[in-house]
Write a protein that holds these residues in place. Structure first.
Motif, PDB file in Angstrom:
ATOM      1  N   VAL A   1     -71.230   1.305 -11.800  1.00  0.00           N
ATOM      2  CA  VAL A   1     -71.855   2.628 -11.881  1.00  0.00           C
ATOM      3  C   VAL A   1     -73.282   2.496 -12.400  1.00  0.00           C
ATOM      4  O   VAL A   1     -74.219   3.102 -11.858  1.00  0.00           O
TER       5      VAL A   1
ATOM      6  N   VAL B   1     -68.332   8.938  -9.616  1.00  0.00           N
ATOM      7  CA  VAL B   1     -68.556   7.581  -9.116  1.00  0.00           C
ATOM      8  C   VAL B   1     -67.719   6.590  -9.925  1.00  0.00           C
ATOM      9  O   VAL B   1     -67.104   5.681  -9.364  1.00  0.00           O
TER      10      VAL B   1
ATOM     11  N   HIS C   1     -72.750  13.316 -11.301  1.00  0.00           N
ATOM     12  CA  HIS C   1     -72.040  12.355 -10.447  1.00  0.00           C
ATOM     13  C   HIS C   1     -71.514  11.102 -11.149  1.00  0.00           C
ATOM     14  O   HIS C   1     -70.749  10.358 -10.538  1.00  0.00           O
TER      15      HIS C   1
ATOM     16  N   TYR D   1     -72.531   7.055  -3.913  1.00  0.00           N
ATOM     17  CA  TYR D   1     -71.203   6.558  -3.540  1.00  0.00           C
ATOM     18  C   TYR D   1     -71.296   5.347  -2.620  1.00  0.00           C
ATOM     19  O   TYR D   1     -70.533   4.390  -2.765  1.00  0.00           O
TER      20      TYR D   1
ATOM     21  N   LYS E   1     -75.939  12.231  -3.623  1.00  0.00           N
ATOM     22  CA  LYS E   1     -74.520  11.949  -3.861  1.00  0.00           C
ATOM     23  C   LYS E   1     -74.012  10.891  -2.881  1.00  0.00           C
ATOM     24  O   LYS E   1     -73.341   9.928  -3.285  1.00  0.00           O
TER      25      LYS E   1
ATOM     26  N   ALA F   1     -72.397   2.396  -4.763  1.00  0.00           N
ATOM     27  CA  ALA F   1     -71.285   1.947  -5.609  1.00  0.00           C
ATOM     28  C   ALA F   1     -70.245   1.197  -4.769  1.00  0.00           C
ATOM     29  O   ALA F   1     -69.714   0.165  -5.197  1.00  0.00           O
TER      30      ALA F   1
ATOM     31  N   SER G   1     -75.479   1.163  -9.731  1.00  0.00           N
ATOM     32  CA  SER G   1     -75.732   2.175  -8.700  1.00  0.00           C
ATOM     33  C   SER G   1     -76.826   3.138  -9.139  1.00  0.00           C
ATOM     34  O   SER G   1     -77.730   3.468  -8.358  1.00  0.00           O
TER      35      SER G   1
END
Length: 160
Positions: A35, A17, A13, A59, A55, A62, A38
């Motif tokens: 990122v 991202v 990911h 997101y 996931k 972020a 996150s």
């Protein structure tokens, strides 16, 4: 979540991202920082988060960090604008000081009539009555004072 699952999440990911954040913020360094923040937050909350929600959590984290960065940047730009306006005010004050110095260099008669006309707003007739001069003398003194000031400030402009 185990260390291996976390590393797998980074491999799967991180690029997605990063592209998501970069598309919104258009600054590579800030996107990398977001990122990283996150994934750091994911690591802190790794035990409370199911792997299926990983996931979506990345997101969302972020996105919220992106909003924080944008808000911080907008506040910083407002602060810079205020500082810039303060600089312009200081420059105006400097010009004001130069003008005051130039006025002090004028002969007394010219200074008096100029101040009465331009600073106090008296008419030529009123200035003539106050200074015991005739109106044509008042006009000549004001004209000469303005020419002197224009030349003096013009010279200062060249120096600055």
């Amino acid at each position: 979540m185990t260390v291996d699952e976390f590393n797998q999440a980074v491999k799967l990911h991180a690029d997605g991202v990063y592209r998501f954040v970069l598309k919104n913020i258009r600054d590579e360094e800030k996107a990398r920082d977001i990122v990283q923040d996150s994934f750091e937050k994911l690591w802190v909350h790794r035990n409370a988060l199911p792997v299926e929600k990983l996931k979506a959590y990345l997101y969302a984290t972020a996105y919220h960090r992106l909003i924080d960065v944008v808000r911080k940047d907008s506040r910083m730009s407002l602060i810079e604008e205020v500082r810039t306006e303060a600089v312009h005010t200081e420059q105006y004050t400097d010009l004001h000081e130069v003008l005051n110095k130039a006025v002090l260099l004028l002969p007394n008669d010219q200074r008096s009539v100029l101040l009465l006309r331009d600073y106090e707003g008296y008419s030529y007739k009123e200035i003539a009555e106050i200074t015991q001069l005739n109106e044509s003398q008042v006009k000549v003194y004001i004209y000469r004072a303005r020419v002197f000031l224009k030349n003096y400030i013009g010279k200062m402009d060249v120096l600055v």
